[in-house]
Design a protein around this motif. Structure first.
Motif, PDB file in Angstrom:
ATOM      1  N   VAL A 123       0.856  -1.173   0.000  1.00 41.41           N
ATOM      2  CA  VAL A 123       0.000   0.000   0.000  1.00 41.41           C
ATOM      3  C   VAL A 123       0.905   1.240   0.000  1.00 41.41           C
ATOM      4  O   VAL A 123       1.990   1.221   0.586  1.00 41.41           O
ATOM      5  CB  VAL A 123      -0.959  -0.007   1.225  1.00 41.41           C
ATOM      6  N   LEU A 124       0.473   2.246  -0.696  1.00 40.35           N
ATOM      7  CA  LEU A 124       1.197   3.514  -0.712  1.00 40.35           C
ATOM      8  C   LEU A 124       0.496   4.456   0.262  1.00 40.35           C
ATOM      9  O   LEU A 124      -0.673   4.791   0.094  1.00 40.35           O
ATOM     10  CB  LEU A 124       1.204   4.108  -2.126  1.00 40.35           C
ATOM     11  N   GLN A 125       1.219   4.848   1.326  1.00 36.09           N
ATOM     12  CA  GLN A 125       0.640   5.687   2.371  1.00 36.09           C
ATOM     13  C   GLN A 125       1.563   6.872   2.611  1.00 36.09           C
ATOM     14  O   GLN A 125       2.729   6.691   2.964  1.00 36.09           O
ATOM     15  CB  GLN A 125       0.463   4.860   3.647  1.00 36.09           C
ATOM     16  N   GLU A 129       5.787   3.432   0.398  1.00 35.02           N
ATOM     17  CA  GLU A 129       5.221   2.112   0.139  1.00 35.02           C
ATOM     18  C   GLU A 129       5.457   1.201   1.338  1.00 35.02           C
ATOM     19  O   GLU A 129       6.564   1.117   1.851  1.00 35.02           O
ATOM     20  CB  GLU A 129       5.874   1.487  -1.105  1.00 35.02           C
ATOM     21  N   ARG A 130       4.392   0.523   1.796  1.00 36.34           N
ATOM     22  CA  ARG A 130       4.492  -0.424   2.910  1.00 36.34           C
ATOM     23  C   ARG A 130       4.090  -1.808   2.421  1.00 36.34           C
ATOM     24  O   ARG A 130       3.058  -1.970   1.772  1.00 36.34           O
ATOM     25  CB  ARG A 130       3.559  -0.017   4.050  1.00 36.34           C
ATOM     26  N   ASP A 131       4.888  -2.792   2.768  1.00 38.81           N
ATOM     27  CA  ASP A 131       4.596  -4.187   2.429  1.00 38.81           C
ATOM     28  C   ASP A 131       3.636  -4.753   3.471  1.00 38.81           C
ATOM     29  O   ASP A 131       3.942  -4.779   4.661  1.00 38.81           O
ATOM     30  CB  ASP A 131       5.895  -4.994   2.406  1.00 38.81           C
ATOM     31  N   LEU A 132       2.463  -5.207   3.042  1.00 40.03           N
ATOM     32  CA  LEU A 132       1.469  -5.777   3.941  1.00 40.03           C
ATOM     33  C   LEU A 132       1.435  -7.303   3.846  1.00 40.03           C
ATOM     34  O   LEU A 132       0.581  -7.932   4.464  1.00 40.03           O
ATOM     35  CB  LEU A 132       0.075  -5.229   3.620  1.00 40.03           C
ATOM     36  N   SER A 133       2.347  -7.881   3.088  1.00 36.23           N
ATOM     37  CA  SER A 133       2.365  -9.335   2.894  1.00 36.23           C
ATOM     38  C   SER A 133       2.507 -10.044   4.229  1.00 36.23           C
ATOM     39  O   SER A 133       3.114  -9.531   5.171  1.00 36.23           O
ATOM     40  CB  SER A 133       3.538  -9.729   2.000  1.00 36.23           C
TER      41      SER A 133
END
Length: 161
Positions: A123-125, A129-133
């Motif tokens: 997600v781009l916040q 960019e943050r990896d939510l995997s």
């Protein structure tokens, strides 16, 4: 012609003596499920081993008595198996993650790769960019209208899902 299939053949390899061919037979196009087969030069074919959800990498052992191959009976991770021409299968090697055999030399040394499958979700916040995997495979993400929560599906090769 030695044999036919309604699906497709892959990984065809002549035996060291040149008297037959070992191969994978896949009953459905674009699907690597199938069987390990052998056909001699008189067109006598037989299934050596079956029940695989996935098959890749097939090579003859140096003495021509066994065929080594990578296959999965369940899940995504492939194990290295060996089967003789009478259909006696054994686990040749099982390691962490998926393994694919590519070659065996005359001394019996193997060329093997360890294969990892990973699919992620990000997600781009605020421009970052943050990896939510979570595990091996995260996908199908849906954000709530407010953007505070995400719903996604997850699979893991270790879980066979």
């Amino acid at each position: 012609m030695l044999c036919r299939t309604s699906g497709y053949f892959s990984d065809l390899k002549f035996s060291p003596k040149g008297d037959g061919i070992a191969y994978f037979e896949h009953p459905i196009h674009w699907d690597d499920r199938g069987t390990v087969n052998y056909v001699d030069l008189q067109a006598r074919s037989r299934v050596l081993s079956e029940g695989y959800e996935s098959e890749e990498g097939l090579v003859w052992g140096p003495d021509g008595r066994e065929v080594f191959y990578s296959g999965s009976l369940a899940g995504m991770d492939q194990t290295l198996f060996a089967v003789d021409l009478k259909g006696r299968r054994r686990i040749a090697f099982q390691g962490p993650g998926g393994l694919t055999i590519h070659d065996i030399n005359r001394e019996g040394r193997w060329l093997v790769t360890r294969d990892e499958l990973k699919q992620g979700i990000a997600v781009l916040q605020d421009g970052v960019e943050r990896d939510l995997s979570w595990l091996d495979g995260s996908g199908g993400g849906i954000l709530t209208q407010a953007g505070a929560m995400v719903v996604f599906e997850e699979w893991s090769a270790a879980m066979g899902q």
